[in-house]
Enzyme design. Sequence first.
Site, short mmCIF file in Angstrom:
data_model
loop_
_atom_site.label_atom_id
_atom_site.label_comp_id
_atom_site.label_asym_id
_atom_site.label_seq_id
_atom_site.Cartn_x
_atom_site.Cartn_y
_atom_site.Cartn_z
N LYS A 35 79.32 41.10 39.30
CA LYS A 35 78.57 42.81 39.33
C LYS A 35 76.57 42.10 39.89
O LYS A 35 76.20 41.61 39.28
CB LYS A 35 78.15 43.54 38.51
CG LYS A 35 77.50 43.64 37.04
CD LYS A 35 78.50 44.02 35.66
CE LYS A 35 77.24 43.94 34.69
NZ LYS A 35 77.24 44.14 33.52
N ARG A 134 80.29 54.00 24.92
CA ARG A 134 80.51 54.64 26.70
C ARG A 134 82.38 54.30 27.22
O ARG A 134 82.05 55.16 27.30
CB ARG A 134 79.64 53.35 27.29
CG ARG A 134 78.06 53.19 27.33
CD ARG A 134 77.90 51.85 27.55
NE ARG A 134 78.07 50.87 28.19
CZ ARG A 134 78.20 49.48 28.47
NH1 ARG A 134 76.55 49.56 29.71
NH2 ARG A 134 78.20 48.69 28.71
N TYR A 270 44.07 49.09 41.25
CA TYR A 270 44.00 50.85 41.79
C TYR A 270 43.88 50.48 40.08
O TYR A 270 43.68 50.71 38.84
CB TYR A 270 45.93 51.34 41.79
CG TYR A 270 45.64 50.94 43.17
CD1 TYR A 270 45.42 52.11 43.77
CD2 TYR A 270 46.89 50.55 43.90
CE1 TYR A 270 45.82 52.27 45.76
CE2 TYR A 270 47.22 50.38 45.14
CZ TYR A 270 47.07 51.17 45.32
OH TYR A 270 47.38 50.86 47.36
N MET A 318 51.80 47.82 45.61
CA MET A 318 53.31 47.82 46.14
C MET A 318 53.64 46.54 46.55
O MET A 318 54.74 45.91 46.94
CB MET A 318 53.09 48.76 47.52
CG MET A 318 55.03 48.87 48.07
SD MET A 318 54.69 50.05 48.72
CE MET A 318 55.01 51.64 48.67
C1 PLP Z 1 77.40 42.52 32.48
C2 PLP Z 1 78.98 42.67 31.62
C3 PLP Z 1 79.19 41.70 31.27
C4 PLP Z 1 78.63 40.23 31.08
O1 PLP Z 1 77.10 40.35 30.22
P1 PLP Z 1 75.59 39.95 30.20
O2 PLP Z 1 75.02 39.88 29.12
O3 PLP Z 1 74.92 39.42 31.03
O4 PLP Z 1 76.57 38.26 29.66
C5 PLP Z 1 80.20 41.11 29.99
N1 PLP Z 1 80.76 42.03 30.15
C6 PLP Z 1 80.84 43.98 30.56
C7 PLP Z 1 81.73 44.65 30.67
C8 PLP Z 1 79.95 43.80 31.77
O5 PLP Z 1 79.85 44.97 31.69
#
Ligand code: PLP
Length: 374
Positions: A35, A134, A270, A318
């Site tokens: 993802k 969630r 800065y 930046m």
């Molecule tokens: C992102 C995600 C993972 C992977 O988690 P990691 O900590 O990166 O291994 C697994 N399951 C779900 C539902 C996720 O959203």
Amino acid sequence: MTRPLHATIDLAALRHNLGIARQHADGAGIWAVLKANAYGHGLPRCAEALADSLGETGGYALIELESAIALRNAGLRQPILLLEGFYAADELPLLAEYRLTPVLHSLEQVQAFVAARLPSRLPVYLKLNTGMNRLGLNVGEFPQALRLLEASPHIGGITLMTHFSDADSGPAGPGIAVQMRRLAAQIDRLDHAGKPAWPLCLANSAALLRYPETICAAQGGWVRPGIMLYGSSPFPEQQTAAELDLRPVMTLTSELIAVRNIAAGERVGYGGTFAAEHDMRIGIVACGYGDGYPRHAPTGTPVLVDGQRTRLLGRVSMDKICVDLTGIPQAAVGTPVILWGEGLSVDEIAMAAGTVSYELLCALTARVPVVEIG
Ligand SMILES: *Cc1c(COP(=O)(O)O)cnc(C)c1O
């Protein structure tokens, strides 16, 4: 001359890390979690690099439908799991067309799924809420969802899934025990009636590395490693990526674009948050928060200059950061600098900046050119 900053993506390291996940997975199927543009590493290149190694018992886990379709259009045939399922029922024909496996995480999604007219059967993942609060069905909704799905002609197999909130917590943290107990309790309440148990998909990277009881390979289980594939430790305060035999996939490299001597009392950057205690030599590196380097990284955050560890000085700008060149007399304009990756784990930068490697990797900005190796 082009700006010297670039990110190297080492696909051999990515495959190596998948191999480490495989060793831990004990025969379970592996969803390589890709993802968010493969955690900032570039989705198509990572998906293609892993295709052969995933083989028959692996696939891609994504959030974005468009990305899943892009992988199919690129000719990739592995299973694809959509971790948030679908957002509107009109996406369901696309799921069928592109053979995408949805996670169904609410009763509304289950109802929409069984009500749709689909041309083919699709496997589904049914997500249970065991404490993350969630996504996922609550205890009371689970049996009804399962009944609806099992009666539906669209179903090509059900896998039960949950997600841990604390698989990465330290020894004093809550861990996974409560969530495992709640999961077992939910499953026990169901009437199996002689049917084989449903396959389970529980483990993220942290659980895969630490809690073998979450892998469930014997019942056809699958695991969902993400961060470890990119060579970062899910629990860097307890075990480093190197200790886990993980190799960094992304190395963010730049160069010194200026070197200067400053007198004691001179302030840097800065707000002048760093003031020199004695006369010193500093370097200016072409990399800043506009590239994804965390603005909150404080003075002292490690940096590699010509392979030597030194520290960030003052605020991150930046486009630039300043670094201490004390003890690196050979450093000059053009000297290579590694911000994170090979020789300096992104986990160290994340810890210094009070965040996690996930955020830094995902936040690499589009202006940083990528060089693919391996
Ligand atoms: C992102 C995600 C993972 C992977 O988690 P990691 O900590 O990166 O291994 C697994 N399951 C779900 C539902 C996720 O959203």
